[in-house]
Design an enzyme around this catalytic site. Structure first.
Site, PDB file in Angstrom:
ATOM      1  N   GLY A 219       0.833  -1.201   0.000  1.00  0.00           N
ATOM      2  CA  GLY A 219       0.000   0.000   0.000  1.00  0.00           C
ATOM      3  C   GLY A 219       0.860   1.240   0.000  1.00  0.00           C
ATOM      4  O   GLY A 219       1.811   1.370  -0.774  1.00  0.00           O
ATOM      5  N   ALA A 220       0.555   2.181   0.893  1.00  0.00           N
ATOM      6  CA  ALA A 220       1.329   3.419   0.993  1.00  0.00           C
ATOM      7  C   ALA A 220       2.592   3.247   1.825  1.00  0.00           C
ATOM      8  O   ALA A 220       3.355   4.197   1.994  1.00  0.00           O
ATOM      9  CB  ALA A 220       0.462   4.523   1.571  1.00  0.00           C
ATOM     10  N   LYS A 223       3.760  -0.116   7.022  1.00  0.00           N
ATOM     11  CA  LYS A 223       4.468  -1.235   7.639  1.00  0.00           C
ATOM     12  C   LYS A 223       5.851  -1.413   7.022  1.00  0.00           C
ATOM     13  O   LYS A 223       6.794  -1.839   7.706  1.00  0.00           O
ATOM     14  CB  LYS A 223       3.640  -2.512   7.522  1.00  0.00           C
ATOM     15  N   ASP A 268       1.464  -6.479 -11.493  1.00  0.00           N
ATOM     16  CA  ASP A 268       0.161  -6.648 -12.130  1.00  0.00           C
ATOM     17  C   ASP A 268      -0.613  -7.760 -11.424  1.00  0.00           C
ATOM     18  O   ASP A 268      -0.059  -8.838 -11.172  1.00  0.00           O
ATOM     19  CB  ASP A 268       0.318  -7.016 -13.605  1.00  0.00           C
ATOM     20  N   ASP A 289       0.237  -8.416   4.456  1.00  0.00           N
ATOM     21  CA  ASP A 289      -0.721  -7.523   5.110  1.00  0.00           C
ATOM     22  C   ASP A 289      -1.907  -7.401   4.165  1.00  0.00           C
ATOM     23  O   ASP A 289      -2.047  -6.443   3.420  1.00  0.00           O
ATOM     24  CB  ASP A 289      -0.054  -6.168   5.369  1.00  0.00           C
ATOM     25  N   CYS A 342      -6.433  -6.513   9.303  1.00  0.00           N
ATOM     26  CA  CYS A 342      -7.050  -5.630  10.301  1.00  0.00           C
ATOM     27  C   CYS A 342      -8.527  -6.002  10.409  1.00  0.00           C
ATOM     28  O   CYS A 342      -9.416  -5.167  10.270  1.00  0.00           O
ATOM     29  CB  CYS A 342      -6.860  -4.159   9.946  1.00  0.00           C
TER      30      CYS A 342
END
Length: 401
Positions: A219-220, A223, A268, A289, A342
């Site tokens: 993601g961003a 972690k 991809d 994650d 989460c």
């Protein structure tokens, strides 16, 4: 804005939130930002009051309400402490129209108080989240930060506010709304905003200097940054994602944090193994994650309970299985896979690890022992009620040498 006008504004925002929940539209915080961007006359106190009303109504209701007006009426009736809201349905300029008799007064509205849609409440209960533990999912989250050990240390860092020391070694807690992004320590990469539960999940990964690590769903990069600090910037850390926009946020964050070993890699969907061919079978640690329902983060995004369907949950579980299977091909002999969601649903936690171990007999579950939380199946779970964190499931599996 008058108090009645604030209630009407909250009703209008709730209309947008409800439609977005039904059609997979924008999240509530973005809807609020867009709403006030078009209404510059609203002052900071007005914006804060409307925001509080919107989120309070979302937290108070179970199934998706029919419309914003019904949602606000149900919120006003749900608790005697909220009854003053009903008095503001007075027909005043810019306020909501008076409550109609007899239908609205008699409760015939499309909004029902509760925790979440009934099927989801039942799924949480089957996963050991009922009563006070479930209600805590609708609480308010504090603001946690992680001190970046590549640049600072919790014991010696001087901040404008001291912060509460938490169980994770570099975690500090501040009241919600603390503007840490304005602090020099934030701008200089000494601290990162990261929930305490997320920090504990990274501790469970136990990334070490010199290792080859793959963050499969970066993601961003929150972690990834924590892993880089744990590795003391020594080794190789490949941060992957299929979302170009989100992954694009990682490079500037890594630069600010001084995390020079991170290698962002856009992959991809469906071609992950090809994209990871150079490190397949060589990773000491693969962090998965995984995308999930986010039931553990409802304190921050309470409207997520309205977006989730049973079918969507099945799709998340299938995706998590596929990502774990990919991780199994990337891990080296003796390497480990750390699976994190989460979510507080067993469908996205204990059951996924059981299914993974049944498919991959060469892997075995390793113990997770964190300072907060407790065992759940072959993994570990932390939650808002017992631990004061967002909810997470963490499991650690190793490949036999």
């Amino acid at each position: 804005m008058t108090p009645a006008a604030r209630v009407q504004a909250a009703i209008e925002v709730l209309d947008f939130v409800i439609e977005a929940a039904k059609g997979e539209g924008a999240p509530a915080d973005r809807i609020l930002a867009d709403y006030f961007r078009a209404r510059r006359y609203a002052g900071s106190k007005d914006r804060r009051a409307v925001r509080e009303l919107v989120y309070a109504a979302i937290r108070a209701l179970g199934p998706v309400p029919g419309n914003g007006r019904d949602a606000m009426l149900a919120y006003g009736r749900a608790d005697p402490a909220n009854h003053h809201v009903l008095d503001l349905f007075d027909g005043s300029p810019h306020g909501p129209a008076p409550i109609e008799a007899p239908l609205e007064k008699d409760g015939a509205i499309e909004a029902t108080p509760g925790l979440a849609p009934e099927w989801l409440v039942a799924a949480l209960a089957r996963s050991g989240m009922a009563g006070e533990a479930a209600q805590a999912l609708m609480g308010r989250a504090s603001l946690d930060v992680r001190v970046n050990t590549l640049k600072a240390d919790r014991e010696s860092l001087d901040l404008p506010e001291p912060g509460e020391h938490l169980a994770a070694s570099q975690a500090l807690r501040f009241p919600a709304g603390t503007r840490v992004e304005e602090w020099d320590a934030y701008r200089d990469g000494m601290i990162e905003v990261q929930d305490h539960g997320s920090q504990l999940a990274c501790l469970a990964a136990d990334a070490r200097p010199g290792e080859t690590v793959v963050d499969l769903c970066a993601g961003a990069g929150g972690k990834s940054l924590a892993l880089a600090a744990a590795m003391s910037n020594s080794g190789r850390l490949v941060a992957c994602d299929t979302d170009k926009r989100r992954l694009g946020n990682l490079a500037p964050r890594a630069e600010r944090a001084g995390a020079g070993l991170i290698e962002p890699r856009l992959i991809d969907p469906g071609r992950e193994i090809e994209a990871l061919a150079d490190i397949a079978g060589r990773a000491d640690l693969v962090l998965v994650d995984a995308p999930c329902s986010g039931t553990g983060t409802w304190r921050r995004k309470p409207e997520a309970k309205w977006r989730l369907t049973a079918r969507a949950l099945e799709k998340y579980a299938a995706l998590q299985d596929r990502l774990l299977d990919i991780a199994a091909q990337v891990a080296a002999p003796g390497g480990r896979i750390v699976f994190v969601t989460c979510s507080l649903l067993d469908e996205e936690g204990a059951k996924r690890i059981d299914a993974f171990l049944a498919r991959h007999e060469s892997f075995e579950a390793r113990g997770v022992n964190l300072p907060l939380g407790g065992p759940r199946g072959k993994g570990w779970r932390i939650d808002p009620f017992h631990d004061g964190t967002d909810g997470f499931f963490v499991a650690n599996c190793s490949l036999a040498c």
